[in-house]
Design an enzyme around this catalytic site. Structure first.
Site, mmCIF file in Angstrom:
data_model
loop_
_atom_site.group_PDB
_atom_site.id
_atom_site.type_symbol
_atom_site.label_atom_id
_atom_site.label_comp_id
_atom_site.label_asym_id
_atom_site.label_seq_id
_atom_site.Cartn_x
_atom_site.Cartn_y
_atom_site.Cartn_z
ATOM 1 N N GLY A 49 12.652 8.001 -31.682
ATOM 2 C CA GLY A 49 12.015 7.058 -30.758
ATOM 3 C C GLY A 49 13.014 6.513 -29.756
ATOM 4 O O GLY A 49 14.144 6.146 -30.123
ATOM 5 N N HIS A 98 -6.960 -6.853 -27.979
ATOM 6 C CA HIS A 98 -6.537 -7.699 -26.866
ATOM 7 C C HIS A 98 -7.751 -8.121 -26.034
ATOM 8 O O HIS A 98 -8.567 -7.285 -25.667
ATOM 9 C CB HIS A 98 -5.546 -6.912 -25.996
ATOM 10 N N SER A 155 -2.921 -7.737 -18.076
ATOM 11 C CA SER A 155 -1.958 -8.539 -18.826
ATOM 12 C C SER A 155 -2.453 -9.947 -19.174
ATOM 13 O O SER A 155 -3.134 -10.600 -18.389
ATOM 14 C CB SER A 155 -0.688 -8.673 -17.995
ATOM 15 N N ARG A 170 -4.707 -14.208 -29.003
ATOM 16 C CA ARG A 170 -5.555 -13.050 -28.703
ATOM 17 C C ARG A 170 -6.711 -12.883 -29.678
ATOM 18 O O ARG A 170 -7.825 -12.532 -29.273
ATOM 19 C CB ARG A 170 -4.698 -11.786 -28.718
ATOM 20 N N GLU A 216 7.578 -1.598 -33.238
ATOM 21 C CA GLU A 216 6.175 -1.646 -33.656
ATOM 22 C C GLU A 216 5.925 -0.784 -34.892
ATOM 23 O O GLU A 216 4.931 -0.968 -35.604
ATOM 24 C CB GLU A 216 5.275 -1.200 -32.480
#
Ligand SMILES: Cc1cc2nc3c(=O)[nH]c(=O)nc-3n(C[C@H](O)[C@H](O)[C@H](O)COP(=O)(O)OP(=O)(O)OC[C@H]3O[C@@H](n4cnc5c(N)ncnc54)[C@H](O)[C@@H]3O)c2cc1C
Length: 646
Positions: free
Chosen positions: A49, A275, A293, A339, A434
């Site tokens: 990654g 989200h 955003s 959220r 993540e």
């Protein structure tokens, strides 16, 4: 329910230091064994990654003198999904002098995560946040500044201070360019070997330690083995299990899932972040969703018509007939509630028939007031590129008509279980960003994924992996050992199988159907009945996949159909575990909302007496039930109580 899993022993994070929370990170750094610079040259680390978490780790370990082998599946490390991050990165700098502190960031994050994260980890994250900004500024990351020259800040959901640093709507891109430069410097210096267009398809475990990976060269199809003293997975999140999400199309679970099958526990897989501000789905042929955003909620106001079925042009609906529902229900935080709360509230008003746009699955995000207050040039300066993006996708001009938004899958709080050192349950396998189950509990606050990825890569891992590597270099891996041969043979067999089925259905059609099942039953609201149905349907669909998928082309070429097939095969297995995890957790917390567990006014209702733990799942074997290990969560500093943003 118990037929679906087995309950195993309780586990503990053995690396977490005790004592006052503010001293724990210093204490661990002091107790961790060091490796002297001359010995570092004899040690090697594989990092899968090159997003913010992987690139920062590779650059820092390379600079420290270790031999790093870095992998990504894109053609350049700079194309990692981190580049998509728009809104910003948190840090407790208190530049605004508005009452912020390390302790407040810690408190907000523990509360925002609905009391399902570890206090020690979150406190460390808050401490390190201030160092990240200094590091990035030193690299030349062009953060926005206010007129006095100090770095500017804005607010994100779930907080009442302004602590989010940003570079217009391109924060991830600018941060990644910084990390990429640092990484390329090490490539030039010879400490990092870069392997682009390589996909890790298996972990190699020898004598109980992670010692390497099997990777496919995605251009030639060659199956390669790579070895090191330790392996780090920084392979990102698995939101694409839902098919439609805001994630880059390539995001997948393969690296972590393959490690899970080799013994790494997978923690809290059901915690998914939906989200609230994404462009609504526009048709059946869509394969990607676009985030608007969260920073837009600083100045935009969210509303729906008061009357169900009101189809008027939003500009013709008078103030008195609008419901600014977040400001009404949550006056203390208004449009900046976290959220999970904003998403559920949007779903509720749409369920009441008050949603707007095609299918009634949308709410307005309106800048009319902001334009009146600040003037259009100021709004353009702050959000211009986001407004342009919205207009290009929808054909509507958000300076004139309110944006329409709806919740979409965005981030996964679950991931491989790690201890305080970021080491998984397989010795020598570390996980950052993540990809690990992270510090966000059941809900991540905005602008804290970038913070965590860079904290892990620049500061935490480089101070903990040494404790493991100090015992190295380990014995050279014998390439003809059964563990290595078995791992490489398993990869080849899987590829051959996928290419030989030659069925009638495309990989995408399976992925899409799986995504629908997950969204319907393991999405914004979950119930025992729905999840049970989901497990059955996932199993049937997986069975059909392995009988009837059609994968075009051959292995010895660039073959996106084959790449996708392998990833979707892993999504099937993960999806089942997500549903089992969601079913076993008979409480609502953060992004995990169980219909059976809500307060009288429809808020998430936790059951701390039963569920104050991390659910760490062990792979039980192919076709066998997974084993649940509970890691109890203890709160000494933040009082556990029902979250309120009212
Ligand atoms: C649209 C959008 C906007 C966002 N905005 C924000 C924001 O403003 N603030 C914030 O804090 N967070 C934001 N996030 C979340 C944040 O961007 C991500 O959580 C974060 O960037 C993840 O970084 P990472 O390094 O862990 O993984 P990634 O950036 O996803 O990188 C994963 C890397 O792993 C590699 N990889 C994966 N699997 C394999 C494999 N099998 N073999 C080889 N290589 C592999 C990939 O090639 C890639 O290099 C946003 C997310 C999205 C989707």
């Amino acid at each position: 329910m118990k037929d679906l899993y087995i309950e195993g022993d309780e586990i503990r994070d053995e690396k977490a230091p005790a004592g006052p929370v503010a001293e724990r990170w210093d204490k661990r750094r002091f107790s961790a064994k060091l490796v002297n610079p001359a010995n570092r040259r004899k040690l090697s680390v594989i990092i899968v990654g090159t997003g913010l978490a992987g690139a920062s780790a590779a650059a820092t370990l390379g600079e420290a003198g270790y031999n790093v082998k870095s992998f990504c599946y894109q053609d350049s490390p700079r194309r990692a999904h981190s580049i998509a991050a728009q809104g910003g990165i948190n840090a407790a700098k208190n530049y605004r002098n508005d009452g912020d502190s390390i302790y407040r960031l810690f408190y907000d994050t523990v509360k925002g995560g609905d009391f399902r994260s570890r206090e020690s980890n979150v406190y460390r994250l808050s401490q390190v946040s201030v160092e990240i900004i200094d590091q990035c500024v030193a690299q030349g990351v062009p953060f926005a500044r206010e007129y006095g020259g100090l770095l500017d800040n804005r607010s994100f959901g779930g907080v009442q201070v302004s602590r989010t640093f940003y570079a217009r709507g391109q924060t991830g891109q600018q941060l990644l360019i910084g990390a990429y430069q640092a990484l390329e410097r090490q490539v030039q210096a010879g400490t990092v070997e870069m392997n682009t267009r390589h996909e890790m398809l298996e972990l190699i475990v020898v004598d109980g330690r992670a010692r390497g990976i099997v990777a496919r060269d995605m251009v030639t199809g060659e199956i390669e083995t790579h070895f090191a003293d330790a392996v780090v997975l920084s392979s990102g999140g698995y939101g694409n299990v839902f098919y439609l999400s805001t994630n880059a199309m390539g995001c997948n679970v393969t690296a972590t899932w393959r490690a899970h099958r080799k013994g790494a526990h997978f923690a809290n897989p059901c915690y998914t972040q939906i989200h609230p501000t994404c462009i609504p789905v526009s048709g059946d042929y869509q394969s990607k969703l676009t985030l608007m955003s969260e920073s837009l909620r600083n100045d935009g106001r969210i509303w729906v018509p008061k009357e169900a079925g009101d189809k008027r042009d939003p500009r013709e609906i008078p103030e008195g007939e609008r419901d600014y529902y977040l400001e009404r229900i949550y006056p203390a935080f208004g449009n900046l509630v976290p959220r999970d709360i904003a998403s559920r509230a949007a779903k509720n008003v749409c369920d009441e028939g008050r949603g707007v746009g095609p299918g009634g699955l949308g709410v307005y995000l309106d800048f009319a007031d902001a334009i009146k207050r600040m003037g259009r040039p100021a709004v353009e300066a702050k959000y211009g590129n986001l407004f342009d993006m919205y207009q290009r996708i929808t054909g509507e001009n958000p300076y004139e008509v309110p944006m329409r938004i709806y919740p979409a899958v965005h981030y996964t709080m679950g991931g491989l279980w790690v201890d305080y050192d970021l080491q998984s349950s397989i010795p020598g396998l570390f996980v950052t960003g993540e990809a690990n189950f992270s510090d966000h509990g059941a809900n991540r606050l905005g602008a804290s994924a970038l913070m965590q990825g860079l904290a892990d890569g620049y500061f935490v891992l480089p101070n903990t992996i040494n404790d493991y590597l100090a015992a190295g270099p380990f014995e050279k891996v014998d390439e003809s050992s059964p563990e290595v041969e078995e791992a490489a043979a398993a990869v080849r067999a899987r590829i051959d199988k996928l290419l030989s089925i030659n069925g009638d259905r495309t990989v995408d059609s399976f992925h899409k159907e799986l995504g629908h099942i997950m969204w319907d039953y393991c999405g914004m609201e979950r119930s025992e009945e729905g999840l049970r149905k989901a497990v059955e349907r996932i199993r049937e669909l997986r069975e059909e996949f392995w009988q009837n998928v059609r994968v075009l082309g051959t292995n010895e070429e660039l073959n996106q159909s084959l790449e996708k097939a392998g990833r979707v095969a892993d999504f099937f297995e993960l999806a089942e575990l997500m549903c089992i995890d969601a079913m076993h957790r008979r409480e609502s917390c953060g992004g995990h909302f169980r219909a059976e567990s809500q307060t009288e006014d429809g808020e998430a209702l936790r059951h701390d007496d039963e569920f104050a733990y991390v659910a760490a799942w062990e792979f039980g074997g192919t076709g066998e039930p997974p084993v649940l290990h509970k890691e109890p969560l203890e709160y000494e500093y933040v009082e556990m109580k029902q979250r309120s943003y009212k």
